[in-house]
Design a protein around this motif. Sequence first.
Motif, PDB file in Angstrom:
ATOM      1  N   THR A 255      40.973  39.772 -15.018  1.00  0.00           N
ATOM      2  CA  THR A 255      39.829  40.024 -14.156  1.00  0.00           C
ATOM      3  C   THR A 255      39.544  38.858 -13.243  1.00  0.00           C
ATOM      4  OG1 THR A 255      38.342  39.274 -15.902  1.00  0.00           O
ATOM      5  CG2 THR A 255      38.747  41.639 -15.752  1.00  0.00           C
ATOM      6  N   GLN A 256      39.883  37.659 -13.672  1.00  0.00           N
ATOM      7  CA  GLN A 256      39.710  36.489 -12.819  1.00  0.00           C
ATOM      8  C   GLN A 256      40.853  35.533 -13.049  1.00  0.00           C
ATOM      9  OE1 GLN A 256      35.952  34.417 -12.883  1.00  0.00           O
ATOM     10  NE2 GLN A 256      35.614  35.346 -10.910  1.00  0.00           N
ATOM     11  N   ILE A 257      41.234  34.860 -11.986  1.00  0.00           N
ATOM     12  CA  ILE A 257      42.275  33.852 -12.129  1.00  0.00           C
ATOM     13  C   ILE A 257      41.642  32.467 -12.082  1.00  0.00           C
ATOM     14  CG2 ILE A 257      44.003  35.339 -11.071  1.00  0.00           C
ATOM     15  CD1 ILE A 257      43.822  33.078  -8.751  1.00  0.00           C
ATOM     16  N   THR A 258      42.405  31.500 -12.559  1.00  0.00           N
ATOM     17  CA  THR A 258      41.994  30.106 -12.497  1.00  0.00           C
ATOM     18  C   THR A 258      43.154  29.318 -11.915  1.00  0.00           C
ATOM     19  OG1 THR A 258      42.893  29.490 -14.659  1.00  0.00           O
ATOM     20  CG2 THR A 258      40.648  30.409 -14.632  1.00  0.00           C
ATOM     21  N   LYS A 259      42.977  28.020 -11.788  1.00  0.00           N
ATOM     22  CA  LYS A 259      44.050  27.165 -11.282  1.00  0.00           C
ATOM     23  C   LYS A 259      45.234  27.142 -12.244  1.00  0.00           C
ATOM     24  CE  LYS A 259      41.151  23.716 -10.633  1.00  0.00           C
ATOM     25  NZ  LYS A 259      40.570  22.414 -10.237  1.00  0.00           N
ATOM     26  N   ASP A 260      45.009  27.519 -13.503  1.00  0.00           N
ATOM     27  CA  ASP A 260      46.067  27.507 -14.509  1.00  0.00           C
ATOM     28  C   ASP A 260      46.799  28.843 -14.651  1.00  0.00           C
ATOM     29  OD1 ASP A 260      45.587  24.820 -15.241  1.00  0.00           O
ATOM     30  OD2 ASP A 260      43.894  25.456 -16.470  1.00  0.00           O
ATOM     31  N   THR A 261      46.390  29.837 -13.880  1.00  0.00           N
ATOM     32  CA  THR A 261      47.035  31.145 -13.956  1.00  0.00           C
ATOM     33  C   THR A 261      48.426  31.075 -13.316  1.00  0.00           C
ATOM     34  OG1 THR A 261      44.862  32.190 -13.783  1.00  0.00           O
ATOM     35  CG2 THR A 261      46.767  33.597 -13.419  1.00  0.00           C
ATOM     36  N   ILE A 262      49.382  31.718 -13.953  1.00  0.00           N
ATOM     37  CA  ILE A 262      50.758  31.752 -13.465  1.00  0.00           C
ATOM     38  C   ILE A 262      50.849  32.735 -12.294  1.00  0.00           C
ATOM     39  CG2 ILE A 262      53.153  32.309 -14.090  1.00  0.00           C
ATOM     40  CD1 ILE A 262      52.074  29.836 -15.540  1.00  0.00           C
TER      41      ILE A 262
ATOM     42  N   ILE B  24      48.393  36.112   0.539  1.00  0.00           N
ATOM     43  CA  ILE B  24      47.598  34.895   0.343  1.00  0.00           C
ATOM     44  C   ILE B  24      48.527  33.723   0.043  1.00  0.00           C
ATOM     45  CG2 ILE B  24      45.851  33.777  -1.104  1.00  0.00           C
ATOM     46  CD1 ILE B  24      44.581  36.596  -1.447  1.00  0.00           C
ATOM     47  N   PHE B  25      49.535  33.975  -0.784  1.00  0.00           N
ATOM     48  CA  PHE B  25      50.499  32.925  -1.109  1.00  0.00           C
ATOM     49  C   PHE B  25      51.413  32.629   0.082  1.00  0.00           C
ATOM     50  CE2 PHE B  25      49.226  34.564  -5.241  1.00  0.00           C
ATOM     51  CZ  PHE B  25      48.891  33.382  -5.883  1.00  0.00           C
ATOM     52  N   LEU B  26      51.747  33.660   0.824  1.00  0.00           N
ATOM     53  CA  LEU B  26      52.582  33.456   2.013  1.00  0.00           C
ATOM     54  C   LEU B  26      51.859  32.582   3.041  1.00  0.00           C
ATOM     55  CD1 LEU B  26      54.077  37.040   2.394  1.00  0.00           C
ATOM     56  CD2 LEU B  26      55.252  34.990   1.559  1.00  0.00           C
ATOM     57  N   GLU B  27      50.540  32.722   3.140  1.00  0.00           N
ATOM     58  CA  GLU B  27      49.741  31.920   4.075  1.00  0.00           C
ATOM     59  C   GLU B  27      49.857  30.421   3.810  1.00  0.00           C
ATOM     60  OE1 GLU B  27      45.651  33.144   3.899  1.00  0.00           O
ATOM     61  OE2 GLU B  27      46.087  35.128   4.722  1.00  0.00           O
ATOM     62  N   ILE B  28      50.071  30.034   2.546  1.00  0.00           N
ATOM     63  CA  ILE B  28      50.167  28.599   2.228  1.00  0.00           C
ATOM     64  C   ILE B  28      51.604  28.106   2.316  1.00  0.00           C
ATOM     65  CG2 ILE B  28      48.103  28.644   0.784  1.00  0.00           C
ATOM     66  CD1 ILE B  28      50.040  28.230  -1.653  1.00  0.00           C
TER      67      ILE B  28
ATOM     68  N   VAL C 271      52.220  21.456  -4.324  1.00  0.00           N
ATOM     69  CA  VAL C 271      53.480  21.392  -3.581  1.00  0.00           C
ATOM     70  C   VAL C 271      53.276  21.729  -2.103  1.00  0.00           C
ATOM     71  CG1 VAL C 271      55.735  22.502  -3.332  1.00  0.00           C
ATOM     72  CG2 VAL C 271      54.910  21.859  -5.591  1.00  0.00           C
ATOM     73  N   HIS C 272      52.365  22.662  -1.839  1.00  0.00           N
ATOM     74  CA  HIS C 272      52.177  23.151  -0.473  1.00  0.00           C
ATOM     75  C   HIS C 272      50.968  22.545   0.236  1.00  0.00           C
ATOM     76  CE1 HIS C 272      55.456  25.998  -0.722  1.00  0.00           C
ATOM     77  NE2 HIS C 272      55.058  26.263  -1.945  1.00  0.00           N
ATOM     78  N   GLY C 273      50.340  21.553  -0.381  1.00  0.00           N
ATOM     79  CA  GLY C 273      49.242  20.843   0.266  1.00  0.00           C
ATOM     80  C   GLY C 273      48.020  21.694   0.544  1.00  0.00           C
ATOM     81  N   THR C 274      47.682  22.550  -0.404  1.00  0.00           N
ATOM     82  CA  THR C 274      46.556  23.466  -0.238  1.00  0.00           C
ATOM     83  C   THR C 274      45.538  23.230  -1.353  1.00  0.00           C
ATOM     84  OG1 THR C 274      48.050  25.111   0.693  1.00  0.00           O
ATOM     85  CG2 THR C 274      45.959  25.921  -0.080  1.00  0.00           C
ATOM     86  N   ASP C 275      44.284  23.478  -1.057  1.00  0.00           N
ATOM     87  CA  ASP C 275      43.216  23.338  -2.048  1.00  0.00           C
ATOM     88  C   ASP C 275      43.292  24.497  -3.043  1.00  0.00           C
ATOM     89  OD1 ASP C 275      40.869  23.184  -3.508  1.00  0.00           O
ATOM     90  OD2 ASP C 275      39.569  22.993  -1.762  1.00  0.00           O
TER      91      ASP C 275
ATOM     92  N   VAL D 206      42.136  30.127  -5.318  1.00  0.00           N
ATOM     93  CA  VAL D 206      41.567  30.877  -6.442  1.00  0.00           C
ATOM     94  C   VAL D 206      40.442  31.777  -5.948  1.00  0.00           C
ATOM     95  CG1 VAL D 206      40.160  30.617  -8.538  1.00  0.00           C
ATOM     96  CG2 VAL D 206      42.245  29.280  -8.255  1.00  0.00           C
ATOM     97  N   GLU D 207      39.603  31.243  -5.091  1.00  0.00           N
ATOM     98  CA  GLU D 207      38.491  32.030  -4.542  1.00  0.00           C
ATOM     99  C   GLU D 207      38.985  33.247  -3.761  1.00  0.00           C
ATOM    100  OE1 GLU D 207      35.047  31.236  -1.269  1.00  0.00           O
ATOM    101  OE2 GLU D 207      35.363  29.647  -2.754  1.00  0.00           O
ATOM    102  N   LYS D 208      40.010  33.046  -2.936  1.00  0.00           N
ATOM    103  CA  LYS D 208      40.560  34.159  -2.153  1.00  0.00           C
ATOM    104  C   LYS D 208      41.159  35.236  -3.035  1.00  0.00           C
ATOM    105  CE  LYS D 208      41.790  31.627   2.049  1.00  0.00           C
ATOM    106  NZ  LYS D 208      42.910  31.198   2.910  1.00  0.00           N
ATOM    107  N   VAL D 209      41.935  34.827  -4.024  1.00  0.00           N
ATOM    108  CA  VAL D 209      42.584  35.809  -4.897  1.00  0.00           C
ATOM    109  C   VAL D 209      41.537  36.533  -5.752  1.00  0.00           C
ATOM    110  CG1 VAL D 209      44.233  36.178  -6.758  1.00  0.00           C
ATOM    111  CG2 VAL D 209      44.783  34.587  -4.915  1.00  0.00           C
ATOM    112  N   ASN D 210      40.566  35.814  -6.264  1.00  0.00           N
ATOM    113  CA  ASN D 210      39.519  36.483  -7.059  1.00  0.00           C
ATOM    114  C   ASN D 210      38.706  37.445  -6.212  1.00  0.00           C
ATOM    115  OD1 ASN D 210      39.927  35.582  -9.717  1.00  0.00           O
ATOM    116  ND2 ASN D 210      39.034  33.606  -9.226  1.00  0.00           N
ATOM    117  N   ALA D 211      38.458  37.116  -4.956  1.00  0.00           N
ATOM    118  CA  ALA D 211      37.749  38.033  -4.061  1.00  0.00           C
ATOM    119  C   ALA D 211      38.561  39.313  -3.877  1.00  0.00           C
ATOM    120  CB  ALA D 211      37.476  37.362  -2.720  1.00  0.00           C
ATOM    121  N   LEU D 212      39.870  39.162  -3.751  1.00  0.00           N
ATOM    122  CA  LEU D 212      40.736  40.328  -3.608  1.00  0.00           C
ATOM    123  C   LEU D 212      40.728  41.165  -4.886  1.00  0.00           C
ATOM    124  CD1 LEU D 212      42.857  41.868  -1.926  1.00  0.00           C
ATOM    125  CD2 LEU D 212      44.571  40.343  -2.896  1.00  0.00           C
ATOM    126  N   LEU D 213      40.756  40.513  -6.027  1.00  0.00           N
ATOM    127  CA  LEU D 213      40.747  41.236  -7.302  1.00  0.00           C
ATOM    128  C   LEU D 213      39.444  42.006  -7.516  1.00  0.00           C
ATOM    129  CD1 LEU D 213      42.366  38.579  -9.649  1.00  0.00           C
ATOM    130  CD2 LEU D 213      43.336  40.792  -9.039  1.00  0.00           C
TER     131      LEU D 213
END
Length: 66
Positions: A2-9, A23-27, A48-52, A57-64
């Motif tokens: 239901t929600q992801i975190t920074k530790d989610t695979i 979202i991942f392609l954007e970074i 690795v991709h220099g992104t916050d 996490v906020e973007k993906v959780n909003a999508l979910l």
Amino acid sequence: MTQITKDTIIGDILDVCPQAAPIFLEIGMHCLGCPASRAETVEQACMVHGTDPDELVEKVNALLEK
């Protein structure tokens, strides 16, 4: 999931929410099918991709939530 975190695979996210791929392609994470990238956590990919990771996490959780 239901929600992801920074530790989610990333592979786990894409398995339950394939529409998160852009979202991942954007970074700059263009190799989403590679075993290494699918096994990374959100935080590792962002490092690795220099992104916050918090923004991602906020973007993906909003999508979910949709």
